[in-house]
Design a protein around this motif. Structure first.
Motif, PDB file in Angstrom:
ATOM      1  N   ARG A 132      36.622  21.894  73.057  1.00 35.51           N
ATOM      2  CA  ARG A 132      35.927  21.012  73.891  1.00 35.51           C
ATOM      3  C   ARG A 132      34.650  21.443  74.588  1.00 35.51           C
ATOM      4  N   TYR A 133      34.599  22.569  74.914  1.00 32.60           N
ATOM      5  CA  TYR A 133      33.421  23.316  75.770  1.00 32.60           C
ATOM      6  C   TYR A 133      32.620  24.145  74.873  1.00 32.60           C
TER       7      TYR A 133
ATOM      8  N   HIS B 241      28.626  23.152  69.417  1.00 34.02           N
ATOM      9  CA  HIS B 241      29.161  21.996  68.644  1.00 34.02           C
ATOM     10  C   HIS B 241      29.253  20.977  70.048  1.00 34.02           C
ATOM     11  N   ARG B 242      27.966  20.354  70.334  1.00 36.23           N
ATOM     12  CA  ARG B 242      28.161  19.582  71.243  1.00 36.23           C
ATOM     13  C   ARG B 242      28.661  18.121  71.033  1.00 36.23           C
ATOM     14  N   GLU B 243      29.129  17.385  72.085  1.00 34.58           N
ATOM     15  CA  GLU B 243      30.170  16.284  71.772  1.00 34.58           C
ATOM     16  C   GLU B 243      29.572  15.224  70.937  1.00 34.58           C
ATOM     17  N   GLU B 244      28.009  15.012  71.266  1.00 31.37           N
ATOM     18  CA  GLU B 244      27.549  14.019  70.386  1.00 31.37           C
ATOM     19  C   GLU B 244      27.253  14.487  68.873  1.00 31.37           C
TER      20      GLU B 244
ATOM     21  N   TRP C  13      30.164  15.652  67.218  1.00 31.71           N
ATOM     22  CA  TRP C  13      31.484  15.691  66.719  1.00 31.71           C
ATOM     23  C   TRP C  13      31.727  14.912  65.522  1.00 31.71           C
TER      24      TRP C  13
ATOM     25  N   VAL D  54      40.499  18.076  68.560  1.00 34.66           N
ATOM     26  CA  VAL D  54      39.667  18.621  69.751  1.00 34.66           C
ATOM     27  C   VAL D  54      40.726  19.366  70.474  1.00 34.66           C
TER      28      VAL D  54
ATOM     29  N   ASP E  72      41.509  21.311  74.022  1.00 29.96           N
ATOM     30  CA  ASP E  72      41.104  21.252  75.326  1.00 29.96           C
ATOM     31  C   ASP E  72      41.073  22.643  75.753  1.00 29.96           C
TER      32      ASP E  72
END
Length: 264
Positions: free
Chosen positions: A213-214, A218-221, A223, A238, A240
């Motif tokens: 997740r952090y 590999h940033r969330e946009e 994924w 994902v 956590d």
């Protein structure tokens, strides 16, 4: 968990592999490929123990220049690294294997699946990078993995790029192999462009994508990018409270995700 090891040799390449679990375990062997400049040892011990308890056999081939693995390093390519792993599977895998690549190891996992599809039953990409990475994050492995730099600078790189907030990044001040890191980085640079693109699909193998997740690599946009590109053969999950290091941060959660995928 009782570990043994074996060295397999093919011409001028000798690879030492840590072996855990029984030959007649559940399903295919799981082959673990570590991240930039690190070995396949302590970082993966708790994760490996969970897989062995679940009945799986785990192979951890050590990269060139680590432990008993010896091979040419100048001019070594991703294809060479993939060939190393294919030979290990031939000798020790007992049939097609599941290839798990952590971080840099994802390049090698995809290479094996592309060049040696008969050796691979599935690919697991753990903390693989997204399509674009910030320059300070991208350079962090070469700061964190340089033992000649002050610990403060290396810890800053580890906190930035590898460990989630509140996790002890100092555990990764050790365990680096600078010559192996240099070799691997050179191989990635040489493969930039068409070669990386060729390997990026991991052949036609089923893929489990494990996202931390952090993870700033590999940033969330980004994924959903791999599933959009490759379709339903990609399963994503994902984890956590983890960043790019992932395995020393959340070994039990990663093991649960992998075991669920293998059972399915």
């Amino acid at each position: 968990m009782t570990r043994r090891s074996e060295i397999t040799t093919d011409n001028d390449v000798s690879i030492q592999t840590y072996i855990d679990g029984e030959q007649n375990g559940h399903g295919p062997a799981v082959v673990i490929l570590p991240s930039y400049g690190r070995d396949g040892g302590a970082d993966f011990d708790p994760f490996t123990a969970s897989l062995v308890r679940a009945g799986y056999r785990v192979l951890r081939p050590q990269p060139r220049g680590v432990a008993g693995s010896t091979a040419p390093t100048i001019g070594a390519t991703l294809g060479d690294f993939g060939d190393d792993i294919a030979h290990v599977i031939d000798k020790l895998g007992g049939g097609p294997a599941v290839i798990l690549g952590h971080a840099f190891g994802n390049f090698v996992a995809r290479t094996v699946a592309t060049d040696h599809p008969d050796k691979v039953s599935a690919v697991i990409l753990a903390a693989a990078s997204g399509t674009s990475v910030a320059p300070d994050v991208n350079s962090a492995p070469f700061v964190a993995g340089d033992p000649t730099l002050p610990d403060e600078k290396r810890l800053a790189a580890l906190d930035l790029a590898f460990f989630a907030p509140g996790h002890d990044s100092s555990i990764w001040l050790s365990g680096w192999y600078p010559q192996t890191l240099q070799m691997q980085h050179a191989a990635v640079i040489a493969a930039a462009g068409p070669v990386i693109d060729h390997y990026s699909t991991a052949g036609t193998a089923p893929i489990l994508e494990i996202i931390a997740r952090y993870d700033p690599f590999h940033r969330e946009e980004q994924w959903r990018d791999l599933r959009i590109k490759l379709g339903e053969r990609v399963t994503s999950t994902v984890i956590d409270n983890a960043s790019h290091a992932l395995f020393p941060e959340q070994p039990d959660a990663v093991a649960a995700a992998v075991i669920d995928y293998l059972k399915a």
